[in-house]
Design a protein around this motif. Structure first.
Motif, PDB file in Angstrom:
ATOM      1  N   LYS A  51      30.695   3.439  36.703  1.00  0.00           N
ATOM      2  CA  LYS A  51      31.823   2.373  36.689  1.00  0.00           C
ATOM      3  C   LYS A  51      33.003   2.850  35.291  1.00  0.00           C
ATOM      4  N   SER A  54      34.744   5.931  35.503  1.00  0.00           N
ATOM      5  CA  SER A  54      35.679   6.018  36.661  1.00  0.00           C
ATOM      6  C   SER A  54      37.350   5.008  35.727  1.00  0.00           C
ATOM      7  N   GLN A  55      36.623   4.146  35.335  1.00  0.00           N
ATOM      8  CA  GLN A  55      37.787   3.108  35.336  1.00  0.00           C
ATOM      9  C   GLN A  55      38.538   3.865  33.540  1.00  0.00           C
TER      10      GLN A  55
END
Length: 87
Positions: A51, A54-55
């Protein structure tokens, strides 16, 4: 009479074998549970870090769309994970 002694010896040996097998199985299950807990913890860490990656990539894409492609943005992106781990 000898047949009864053979039967008693057979049941005694069988009982010892079953108890040994059961104890071994329980010990293996305890180790397997420990391994599965470690796998679960590693899976949670991978999920969190994916995550974060991805950010970071989303931020890089937004910056590139907003300001165009510059080497400064790429170097800032590559240095960012190092800053995060130092905290």
């Amino acid at each position: 009479m000898a047949e009864f002694m053979k039967e008693d010896i057979f049941f005694f040996v069988t009982t010892i074998a079953v108890v040994t097998f059961t104890v071994t199985l329980v010990v293996l299950m305890v180790y397997l549970i420990g391994v599965m807990r470690n796998v679960r913890d590693i899976s949670d860490i991978v999920k969190i870090e994916s995550k974060n990656i991805s950010q970071d990539i989303s931020e890089l894409r937004a910056t590139v769309k907003r300001e165009g492609m510059r080497w400064k943005h790429i170097t800032d992106f590559l240095r960012k994970p190092n800053k995060r781990t130092k905290k």
